[in-house]
Motif scaffolding. Structure first.
Motif, PDB file in Angstrom:
ATOM      1  N   ASP A  52     -63.629 -43.370  -7.852  1.00  0.00           N
ATOM      2  CA  ASP A  52     -64.422 -42.192  -8.192  1.00  0.00           C
ATOM      3  C   ASP A  52     -65.859 -42.354  -7.684  1.00  0.00           C
ATOM      4  O   ASP A  52     -66.520 -43.343  -8.019  1.00  0.00           O
ATOM      5  N   PRO A  53     -66.369 -41.416  -6.876  1.00  0.00           N
ATOM      6  CA  PRO A  53     -67.720 -41.543  -6.322  1.00  0.00           C
ATOM      7  C   PRO A  53     -68.820 -41.671  -7.386  1.00  0.00           C
ATOM      8  O   PRO A  53     -69.767 -42.451  -7.209  1.00  0.00           O
ATOM      9  N   THR A  54     -68.716 -40.938  -8.484  1.00  0.00           N
ATOM     10  CA  THR A  54     -69.746 -41.041  -9.531  1.00  0.00           C
ATOM     11  C   THR A  54     -69.733 -42.429 -10.153  1.00  0.00           C
ATOM     12  O   THR A  54     -70.791 -43.033 -10.370  1.00  0.00           O
ATOM     13  N   ARG A  55     -68.552 -42.959 -10.431  1.00  0.00           N
ATOM     14  CA  ARG A  55     -68.473 -44.314 -10.998  1.00  0.00           C
ATOM     15  C   ARG A  55     -69.052 -45.336 -10.031  1.00  0.00           C
ATOM     16  O   ARG A  55     -69.738 -46.271 -10.439  1.00  0.00           O
ATOM     17  N   LEU A  56     -68.787 -45.153  -8.734  1.00  0.00           N
ATOM     18  CA  LEU A  56     -69.349 -46.081  -7.751  1.00  0.00           C
ATOM     19  C   LEU A  56     -70.872 -45.977  -7.697  1.00  0.00           C
ATOM     20  O   LEU A  56     -71.555 -46.990  -7.546  1.00  0.00           O
ATOM     21  N   GLN A  57     -71.405 -44.769  -7.854  1.00  0.00           N
ATOM     22  CA  GLN A  57     -72.863 -44.627  -7.891  1.00  0.00           C
ATOM     23  C   GLN A  57     -73.446 -45.317  -9.119  1.00  0.00           C
ATOM     24  O   GLN A  57     -74.495 -45.959  -9.037  1.00  0.00           O
ATOM     25  N   VAL A  58     -72.758 -45.202 -10.237  1.00  0.00           N
ATOM     26  CA  VAL A  58     -73.198 -45.886 -11.462  1.00  0.00           C
ATOM     27  C   VAL A  58     -73.174 -47.388 -11.235  1.00  0.00           C
ATOM     28  O   VAL A  58     -74.138 -48.100 -11.548  1.00  0.00           O
ATOM     29  N   MET A  59     -72.079 -47.884 -10.689  1.00  0.00           N
ATOM     30  CA  MET A  59     -71.957 -49.319 -10.445  1.00  0.00           C
ATOM     31  C   MET A  59     -73.023 -49.809  -9.467  1.00  0.00           C
ATOM     32  O   MET A  59     -73.616 -50.874  -9.658  1.00  0.00           O
ATOM     33  N   HIS A  60     -73.278 -49.030  -8.425  1.00  0.00           N
ATOM     34  CA  HIS A  60     -74.303 -49.421  -7.451  1.00  0.00           C
ATOM     35  C   HIS A  60     -75.686 -49.459  -8.098  1.00  0.00           C
ATOM     36  O   HIS A  60     -76.478 -50.355  -7.822  1.00  0.00           O
ATOM     37  N   ALA A  61     -75.960 -48.480  -8.957  1.00  0.00           N
ATOM     38  CA  ALA A  61     -77.247 -48.470  -9.666  1.00  0.00           C
ATOM     39  C   ALA A  61     -77.378 -49.730 -10.529  1.00  0.00           C
ATOM     40  O   ALA A  61     -78.440 -50.359 -10.565  1.00  0.00           O
ATOM     41  N   LEU A  62     -76.296 -50.109 -11.208  1.00  0.00           N
ATOM     42  CA  LEU A  62     -76.326 -51.322 -12.033  1.00  0.00           C
ATOM     43  C   LEU A  62     -76.475 -52.568 -11.165  1.00  0.00           C
ATOM     44  O   LEU A  62     -77.196 -53.497 -11.522  1.00  0.00           O
TER      45      LEU A  62
END
Length: 144
Positions: A52-62
């Motif tokens: 999921d792109p949103t989850r990947l953005q969250v993970m990248h932010a973390l």
């Protein structure tokens, strides 16, 4: 109404063996090292969570956070999303043991659960940017 069957395209000639031949030693090695179905399912579930792109953005932010953790409000604001969306995605990531949380008063902080998850994300980033550069630096260096 009859259901239509959709035939998958035939593989190109150069993508399949031109002659049917079994290499007994290869088959034996595959059978010795077969990934059990239950393990394959767990890995597939992990990769589906990461799809999921949103989850990947969250993970990248973390991954990129200076302290290694962020609260929901900072994630939502930084990603331009609402708190509810980010909270939902974090819940999914937490259920799959991708992120962990800690609560300080009324604020909940999230972090990637371990180095394996950080490596998966970095490898994915490295793979898609392989050979490309950003201002003279290879992009994979930016994330590390």
């Amino acid at each position: 109404m009859a259901a239509k069957s959709v035939a998958s395209p035939a593989p190109a000639v150069d993508e399949v063996c031109q002659e049917r031949s079994i290499h007994v030693e290869h088959v034996a090695e595959i059978r010795r090292n077969v990934l059990p179905g239950s393990d394959a399912l767990r890995i597939a579930t992990l990769f589906s969570v990461l799809s999921d792109p949103t989850r990947l953005q969250v993970m990248h932010a973390l991954l990129s956070a200076p302290t290694g953790e962020l609260c929901v409000c900072d994630l939502a604001t930084g990603l331009g999303r609402d708190d509810t969306t980010i909270s939902h995605q974090l819940r999914v990531l937490r259920q799959q043991k991708v992120v962990a949380m800690r609560k300080v008063g009324r604020i909940v902080y999230y972090r990637l659960v371990d180095e394996h998850i950080r490596q998966l994300l970095r490898m994915g980033i490295d793979h898609i940017y392989e050979g490309q550069s950003l201002g003279g630096n290879v992009i994979s260096e930016v994330v590390q």
